[in-house]
Design an enzyme around this catalytic site. Structure first.
Site, PDB file in Angstrom:
ATOM      1  N   GLU A  80      70.370 106.961  12.831  1.00 52.33           N
ATOM      2  CA  GLU A  80      71.028 107.114  11.532  1.00 52.33           C
ATOM      3  C   GLU A  80      72.507 107.438  11.700  1.00 52.33           C
ATOM      4  OE1 GLU A  80      69.486 109.529   8.378  1.00 52.33           O
ATOM      5  OE2 GLU A  80      67.455 109.369   9.144  1.00 52.33           O
ATOM      6  N   CYS A 112      64.524 108.120  10.048  1.00 47.92           N
ATOM      7  CA  CYS A 112      64.081 108.744  11.307  1.00 47.92           C
ATOM      8  C   CYS A 112      63.026 107.932  12.053  1.00 47.92           C
ATOM      9  CB  CYS A 112      63.508 110.135  11.026  1.00 47.92           C
ATOM     10  SG  CYS A 112      64.655 111.272  10.242  1.00 47.92           S
ATOM     11  N   SER A 153      68.552 122.358   9.588  1.00 50.00           N
ATOM     12  CA  SER A 153      67.668 121.676  10.540  1.00 50.00           C
ATOM     13  C   SER A 153      68.305 120.502  11.265  1.00 50.00           C
ATOM     14  CB  SER A 153      66.409 121.181   9.815  1.00 50.00           C
ATOM     15  OG  SER A 153      66.750 120.283   8.782  1.00 50.00           O
ATOM     16  N   THR A 202      60.296 114.797  -1.092  1.00 53.55           N
ATOM     17  CA  THR A 202      60.316 114.904   0.366  1.00 53.55           C
ATOM     18  C   THR A 202      59.008 115.376   0.982  1.00 53.55           C
ATOM     19  OG1 THR A 202      61.266 117.138   0.198  1.00 53.55           O
ATOM     20  CG2 THR A 202      62.800 115.314   0.466  1.00 53.55           C
ATOM     21  N   HIS A 235      56.086 113.789  13.093  1.00 53.22           N
ATOM     22  CA  HIS A 235      57.511 113.940  12.797  1.00 53.22           C
ATOM     23  C   HIS A 235      57.792 115.382  12.384  1.00 53.22           C
ATOM     24  CE1 HIS A 235      61.543 113.139  11.534  1.00 53.22           C
ATOM     25  NE2 HIS A 235      61.285 113.419  10.269  1.00 53.22           N
ATOM     26  N   ASN A 267      65.829 119.280  13.909  1.00 53.85           N
ATOM     27  CA  ASN A 267      65.344 117.921  13.659  1.00 53.85           C
ATOM     28  C   ASN A 267      66.389 116.893  14.074  1.00 53.85           C
ATOM     29  OD1 ASN A 267      64.248 115.537  12.701  1.00 53.85           O
ATOM     30  ND2 ASN A 267      64.694 115.984  10.550  1.00 53.85           N
ATOM     31  N   SER A 297      62.177 108.345   6.215  1.00 49.37           N
ATOM     32  CA  SER A 297      62.351 108.363   4.770  1.00 49.37           C
ATOM     33  C   SER A 297      62.614 106.957   4.254  1.00 49.37           C
ATOM     34  CB  SER A 297      63.504 109.293   4.390  1.00 49.37           C
ATOM     35  OG  SER A 297      63.169 110.634   4.663  1.00 49.37           O
TER      36      SER A 297
END
EC number: 2.3.3.10
Length: 348
Positions: A80, A112, A153, A202, A235, A267, A297
């Site tokens: 990303e 991700c 995170s 989320t 994840h 993360n 996502s």
């Protein structure tokens, strides 16, 4: 022909930022940090980015695979946080590692999950006898708006896998499934410096629904049960979600803890679940079976059944372990972090 993981490698930057310090700076209650299950996050030095970290992880994977880089015929890069908006990172990796120019390469995007998709693609190419070896890398300097809860995170790390024939593999990819929908849980439009997230989406509609669906599909199609697996890696957007999804699936928590990385480094987006898989491969024994389920996502999840072979124990010693990188750390202040990552732009 079956396929598997011939070599694996990881890289985690040395710098760490205390998550509680970030929370206090922006006025978050300490309970927020506790609820996320996070202690520190890994952040890059001034000369580190998703490309340099990718090279480090790929080099470690090559050390374990013990193959000549020229034998790799496909390179896929998932991120990303590419250094260039328009220019592939995979080509930089090819030249910097001495991989043949007669090689398929591409940069992949799916939040991700891009590197996980790359792992499935390479597995299929090997099984179709189109290539003998392929390299997939997940590398991110995760983006987050200063003061946003994501900043607690968002972290930096990289992981790489060399996929090849099953008879040469440290771990065989037995089966894989995917589950994908159009879900507006997290996005970054063109020109925006940081992503946005729809907090109502989320959790249950995105992360949990997609991972559970992919895992249940794997169990159904592959004829597996939860008890067939020794390790589960999900994840890890934080330290809480992977434990919660394990509970929903009826997975004993002791089968999850060895693959956890987010409590210690945060993360790192594309290097999240696949870094947890690398951490498990560092200690796994022949005959053990691993279920790994990355998530991206937007949204989608993959689920893999991976069977460890008797070749793994020799290769575990050939490169630094994920645990080595986790323990090799230097805690820095938020101000140093903001400076080295250019969090604030100076206009003259």
């Amino acid at each position: 022909m079956s396929s598997g993981i011939v070599g694996w490698g990881a890289y985690v930057p040395r710098y760490r930022l205390n998550v509680l310090e970030i929370a206090k700076l922006w006025g978050y209650d300490e309970g927020v940090v506790k609820s996320l299950g996070l202690m520190e996050k890994a952040v890059p030095s001034h000369d580190e980015d998703s490309t340099t970290m990718a090279w480090e992880a790929a080099r470690n994977a090559l050390m374990r695979a013990k193959i000549d880089p020229s034998e790799i015929k496909a390179v896929l890069f998932g991120s990303e946080s590419k250094v260039y908006a328009v220019k592939p990172t995979s080509t930089i990796i090819i030249d910097s590692l001495g991989i043949s120019h007669e090689t398929l390469s591409a940069d992949l995007e799916f939040a991700c999950r891009a590197a996980s998709v790359g792992l499935r693609l390479l597995s299929g190419m090997v099984e179709a006898n189109r290539i003998k070896y392929g390299l997939v890398i997940g590398s991110d300097v995760a983006q987050s708006n200063p003061g946003d809860v994501l900043e607690l995170s968002s972290a930096a790390a990289s992981v790489a896998y060399i996929v090849g024939p099953a008879d040469e593999s440290s771990a065989i990819i037995e089966y894989a499934t995917s589950y994908t929908t159009d879900m507006p849980d997290f996005w970054r439009r063109d020109g925006m410096p940081y992503p946005l997230h729809g907090e109502a989406f989320t959790g249950e509609p995105a992360y949990f629904a997609h991972i559970i669906s992919a895992v249940q599909l794997l169990l159904k199609e592959g004829g597996y049960s939860i008890s067939d697996f020794d390790y589960f890696v999900f994840h890890q957007p934080n330290g809480k979600f992977p434990l919660q999804v394990a509970k929903k699936l009826g997975v004993p928590l002791e089968k999850v803890k060895e693959g956890l990385v987010s409590p210690y480094i945060g993360n790192p987006y594309n290097a999240s679940a696949l870094l947890g898989l690398a951490k498990v491969l560092d200690i796994a024994k022949p005959g053990q079976r691993i279920l790994v389920a990355p998530f991206g996502s937007g949204a989608g999840s993959d689920a893999f059944s991976i069977l460890v072979t008797d070749k793994i124990e020799e290769r575990q010693k050939l490169a630094p372990r994920v645990e080595d990188y986790i323990n090799n750390k230097k805690v820095i202040s938020y101000s140093v972090y903001a400076k080295t990552t250019n969090k604030y732009k100076v206009y003259e």
